[in-house]
Design a protein around this motif. Structure first.
Motif, mmCIF file in Angstrom:
data_model
loop_
_atom_site.group_PDB
_atom_site.id
_atom_site.type_symbol
_atom_site.label_atom_id
_atom_site.label_comp_id
_atom_site.label_asym_id
_atom_site.label_seq_id
_atom_site.Cartn_x
_atom_site.Cartn_y
_atom_site.Cartn_z
ATOM 1 N N ASN A 1 0.806 -1.204 0.000
ATOM 2 C CA ASN A 1 0.000 0.000 0.000
ATOM 3 C C ASN A 1 0.844 1.261 0.000
ATOM 4 N N ARG A 2 2.062 1.173 0.466
ATOM 5 C CA ARG A 2 2.914 2.356 0.565
ATOM 6 C C ARG A 2 3.441 2.750 -0.813
ATOM 7 N N GLN A 3 3.489 4.041 -1.041
ATOM 8 C CA GLN A 3 4.006 4.532 -2.317
ATOM 9 C C GLN A 3 5.525 4.418 -2.346
ATOM 10 N N LYS B 1 11.010 8.431 4.134
ATOM 11 C CA LYS B 1 10.590 7.248 4.872
ATOM 12 C C LYS B 1 9.730 7.632 6.077
ATOM 13 N N GLU B 2 10.111 8.686 6.762
ATOM 14 C CA GLU B 2 9.338 9.122 7.920
ATOM 15 C C GLU B 2 7.925 9.539 7.510
ATOM 16 N N ALA C 1 6.795 2.347 -9.386
ATOM 17 C CA ALA C 1 6.917 3.431 -8.415
ATOM 18 C C ALA C 1 5.996 4.593 -8.783
ATOM 19 N N GLN C 2 5.685 5.404 -7.796
ATOM 20 C CA GLN C 2 4.890 6.600 -8.062
ATOM 21 C C GLN C 2 5.761 7.752 -8.537
ATOM 22 N N TRP C 3 7.027 7.775 -8.082
ATOM 23 C CA TRP C 3 7.900 8.898 -8.393
ATOM 24 C C TRP C 3 9.311 8.430 -8.761
ATOM 25 N N VAL D 1 7.959 15.475 -4.015
ATOM 26 C CA VAL D 1 6.846 14.540 -4.236
ATOM 27 C C VAL D 1 5.509 15.128 -3.791
ATOM 28 N N HIS D 2 5.553 16.282 -3.133
ATOM 29 C CA HIS D 2 4.323 16.992 -2.788
ATOM 30 C C HIS D 2 4.097 18.167 -3.745
ATOM 31 N N ASN D 3 4.759 18.095 -4.904
ATOM 32 C CA ASN D 3 4.577 19.087 -5.972
ATOM 33 C C ASN D 3 4.995 20.494 -5.556
ATOM 34 N N LYS D 4 5.994 20.585 -4.681
ATOM 35 C CA LYS D 4 6.482 21.878 -4.225
ATOM 36 C C LYS D 4 7.944 22.100 -4.598
#
Length: 381
Positions: A10-12, A46-47, A169-171, A254-257
């Motif tokens: 489930n983890r990206q 990871k955190e 992977a997502q990214w 990865v948060h588009n920032k």
């Protein structure tokens, strides 16, 4: 449209590619502060709940001074020797930095042949997934001490794209010394403007960059764009940018920032089986098909039948990968053949009933639609 087939986790997953220039000082040697900063960035991910794979260059940089060399070697033998010495030292430094934060990492060495063999491809996937499930950070590198081709192309960019596709992977974060793509070389043209988002990497864009010196300001940008296109075609979002001073930059990306360039994933996600057929497999033959067969394969979701084949090239057995070209000689895709070359050549153009009369056990399809992948860039509409 193909849908992403979840691996069960489930983890990206984020794949981070760290290039040599992002790990070394102005003498070409590993810089401890940079390495530690990248480790901190991975730990932040990871955190936040991401699984992270690092694809790290730097083995040659870590090893050449131990060979008594004052600078990075130029010969292939010298590079491979430096990599042999430096790979262990590089991973040990990663191990020490991660261990200080109670995190484990593992060295994973891969070569191009690990992807071209279907069995080794699946074994690499199983190994990486097992490490991720155990909370370990895989540190992937090309096996530079033995792999000739891998030292010569990509600087690990292509490997990172392949690993990202393999893991679905997502990214994919490609760390470089220029903060993304620009309209021109920002070091020469003050009017150059950053390109923050790309829907896709096309041939027109690639023609604007050079393999060694990018018109957009960074050596190796073509390699990164080529890798980005490969990853995007397998459903992975890509970010190209510099390593920020704040060790949260990976998380921000990865948060588009991020302040670099984002490249969108293709809307058509493909499975690992399709990835392997389309990207990694080595075709051993070629089938020419008529317009009806091409239409069935491209537009109707059909399989390739013997009646649609007009010509056979190469010698191959059933179960091997072959390319398929249309009546104009244009590549339209590839897939697993269920017939050996000799039989296809004998029954090409035949109706299925005639084939079954000759060989009752022969499959109906030469290439079943489940074993078929359309070539990238092929016009389907």
């Amino acid at each position: 449209m193909y849908k992403r087939r979840d691996s069960g986790m489930n983890r990206q997953t984020v794949v981070v590619k760290i290039g040599t220039s992002s790990l070394t000082d102005n003498r070409g040697r590993l810089e401890e502060g940079k390495l530690e900063s990248h480790v901190e960035g991975v730990l932040r991910l990871k955190e936040a709940g991401f699984q992270v794979v690092m694809v790290s260059s730097g083995a040659i940089a870590a090893g050449f001074h131990e060979l008594g060399l004052s600078s990075r070697p130029r010969t292939l033998a010298g590079k491979q020797a430096a990599a042999a010495v430096g790979q262990g030292a590089l991973v040990q430094r990663y191990r020490e930095r991660f261990a200080a934060r109670e995190t484990r990492c593992a060295q994973v060495l891969l070569t191009r042949s690990d992807f071209s063999s279907r069995g080794r491809y699946l074994n690499a996937l199983a190994t990486l997934n097992y490490l991720l499930e155990k909370g370990v950070v895989p540190v992937v590198n090309e096996n530079d001490s033995v792999a000739v081709d891998e030292i010569r192309w990509g600087d690990n960019d292509t490997l990172a794209a392949l690993v990202a596709g393999l893991l679905q992977a997502q990214w994919l974060l490609l760390v470089t010394n220029t903060d993304g793509l620009y309209t021109d070389n920002p070091h020469k043209n003050r009017q150059a403007r950053p390109i923050r988002r790309l829907l896709r990497v096309d041939e027109a864009l690639l023609r604007q960059v050079d393999g060694s010196k990018s018109t957009f300001g960074s050596g190796g940008m073509r390699s990164k764009l080529t890798a980005a296109r490969l990853a995007a075609e397998t459903g992975v979002r890509v970010y190209i940018g510099t390593a920020g001073e704040d060790n949260r930059w990976m998380l921000q990306a990865v948060h588009n920032k991020g302040s670099g360039t984002y490249i969108e994933a293709a809307s058509r996600h493909i499975s690992r089986k399709e990835q392997w057929i389309a990207v990694h497999s080595a075709p051993v033959g070629k089938l020419h098909v008529d317009s009806g067969a091409a239409r069935a394969l491209l537009k109707e979701g059909g399989s390739l039948l013997p009646c649609g084949v007009t010509k056979v090239e190469g010698e191959f057995c059933e179960g091997e990968i072959v390319e398929v070209v249309d009546s104009q000689g244009t590549l339209i895709g590839r897939g697993f053949t269920r017939y050996p070359a000799a039989l296809i050549d004998q029954v090409k153009g035949w109706q299925s009933a005639a084939v079954r009369h000759l060989t009752p056990d022969a499959p109906e399809e030469v290439i079943h639609r489940d074993d078929w992948v359309i070539a990238a860039g092929t016009e389907i509409g």
